[in-house]
Write an enzyme that holds these catalytic residues in place. Structure first.
Site, mmCIF file in Angstrom:
data_model
loop_
_atom_site.group_PDB
_atom_site.id
_atom_site.type_symbol
_atom_site.label_atom_id
_atom_site.label_comp_id
_atom_site.label_asym_id
_atom_site.label_seq_id
_atom_site.Cartn_x
_atom_site.Cartn_y
_atom_site.Cartn_z
ATOM 1 N N ASP A 75 51.343 48.584 -28.494
ATOM 2 C CA ASP A 75 50.373 48.319 -29.495
ATOM 3 C C ASP A 75 50.931 47.808 -30.789
ATOM 4 O O ASP A 75 52.081 48.059 -31.144
ATOM 5 C CB ASP A 75 49.320 49.513 -29.726
ATOM 6 C CG ASP A 75 50.211 50.647 -30.081
ATOM 7 O OD1 ASP A 75 51.209 50.919 -29.552
ATOM 8 O OD2 ASP A 75 49.653 51.480 -30.763
ATOM 9 N N GLU A 137 50.929 53.848 -29.309
ATOM 10 C CA GLU A 137 51.701 54.528 -30.046
ATOM 11 C C GLU A 137 51.448 54.866 -31.602
ATOM 12 O O GLU A 137 51.572 55.897 -32.184
ATOM 13 C CB GLU A 137 53.207 54.019 -30.189
ATOM 14 C CG GLU A 137 54.306 54.879 -30.792
ATOM 15 C CD GLU A 137 54.454 54.174 -32.302
ATOM 16 O OE1 GLU A 137 55.275 55.229 -32.951
ATOM 17 O OE2 GLU A 137 53.772 53.421 -32.468
#
Length: 386
Positions: A75, A137
């Site tokens: 991400d 994350e």
């Protein structure tokens, strides 16, 4: 095609998939799974409860314990309200740099590790190399927390984890944890002229914040001997306090956003246990005497353990051999490394690019950094085949 050219091509494909944390990462995970699968890797995709996010776990080499894990998060942070000079999801090159959202944080490492799969596959590895690419994350290490829960108890866990966050290929052996919370107060509204008849949620939120500030001072005296962190103790920050509407109404709702950066798990327990006791023995009984439905709840936004520096660290020693580095550092930002350390792996952070470019407009990674990363991975491939 050289390894650097393959990495550059793959990185461009990854940048073109806008895996902002609020959106799905399934397209990126599917692309990486296909690439690794074509090289003979054993691939496992772990989808979250929403069905819109997934982790990828893959292995090249024998199904045995003691392998090396290469880990990165899929991400990226948003680009809204940032002044980019080009398309953040259309990678471009200028003066030896590759620009685009996620180039350094941290699709550059993912591209390099994945582009090396043919080399790993051709090397007849005696010890396996594992790939772990996670989701979310940036919003609390949600994917890595799911991944490590699944991995608990497996007999063929890797023994070493290399997390490829952008460190300019420096070896990072420690960072603090990052714990984020929202605490909500439900009181009882009333006219401001009779405060004793209501439960003022803002007042109780202020008392809660006061306790947090007291705990912050206590933490200064709990710094571990010889701590190398800056500052050396665990910290608490109050990010937001909201509640109420107008001057003459007793506010019935309030919220506090706060975070803690613990040096060790003991400090995290110290703070949370103290707050639970303060709520149960002091705040809630006072609130409920006036309004039985009064309440205080805390939402855990994310609890990510730190990476604790260890005197004996085989991951540090291995990466020092692979890179030729003769020193290590600590960092202030948090990563997924501590979660792998909790599984019993020796862990370090080492990857291409600079954290100074992360989350900014015109994020970039230097081609030389990718080349240094590929050199490290080439030596790792030889080491695993030896």
């Amino acid at each position: 095609m050289t390894d650097l050219a393959a990495t550059r091509s793959l990185l461009g494909d990854l940048i073109a998939i806008p895996t902002i944390s609020a959106d799905s990462n399934l397209e990126m995970i599917a692309m990486l799974a296909s690439y690794l699968g074509d090289q003979g890797a054993e691939v496992e995709i772990q989808t979250d409860d929403s069905g819109k996010k997934a982790n990828l776990l893959a292995r090249i080499g024998p199904d045995e314990p003691g392998g090396i894990l290469l880990s990165g998060h899929s991400d990226v942070v948003p680009v809204e309200d940032q002044a980019w000079t080009g398309d953040p999801f259309g990678m471009w090159e200028d003066d030896g740099k590759l620009f685009g959202r996620g180039t350094c944080d941290m699709k550059g490492f993912i591209a390099a590790a994945t582009a090396m799969a043919p080399r790993f596959a051709a090397n007849d590895l005696r010890r396996p190399v594992h790939f772990a690419f996670t989701h979310d994350e940036e919003v609390g290490c949600l994917g890595a927390r799911n991944l490590t829960e699944i991995l608990k108890g497996r007999e063929t866990l890797p023994s070493i984890a290399i997390i490829g966050e952008p460190t300019e290929m420096r070896i990072i052996e420690g960072h603090k944890g990052c714990c984020e919370y929202t605490t909500r107060f439900t009181g009882f509204e009333g006219h401001g002229s009779r405060p004793e008849l209501g439960v003022n949620a803002v007042e109780y939120a202020v008392r809660y914040v006061s306790r947090l500030l007291d705990l912050r001072e206590h933490l200064r005296h709990r710094a571990p001997p010889g701590s190398l962190f800056e500052p050396p103790w665990s910290t608490i920050n109050i990010g937001r306090l909201t509640g109420g509407h107008v001057h003459n109404v007793i506010p019935g709702r309030a919220e506090v956003d706060w975070e803690m950066r613990p040096v060790n798990d003991g400090d995290m327990d110290f703070v949370n246990d103290n707050l639970r006791t303060f709520i149960a023995r002091t705040l809630l009984p006072e609130m409920k005497r006036v309004f039985p439905d009064a309440d205080i709840t805390t939402e855990v936004i994310g609890e990510v353990v730190g990476l604790e520096p260890m005197d004996s660290n085989t991951a540090r020693d291995l990466v020092a051999y692979l890179t030729g580095a003769n020193g290590t550092d600590l960092v202030s930002f948090s990563t997924e490394a501590g979660l792998f350390q909790q599984l019993g792996m020796s862990a370090v952070i080492c990857g291409p690019g600079s954290i100074a470019q992360a989350h900014k407009p015109d994020e970039f990674i230097e081609l030389d950094q990718l080349d240094q990363c590929l050199t490290m991975l080439h030596k790792l491939a030889d080491q695993l085949a030896a």
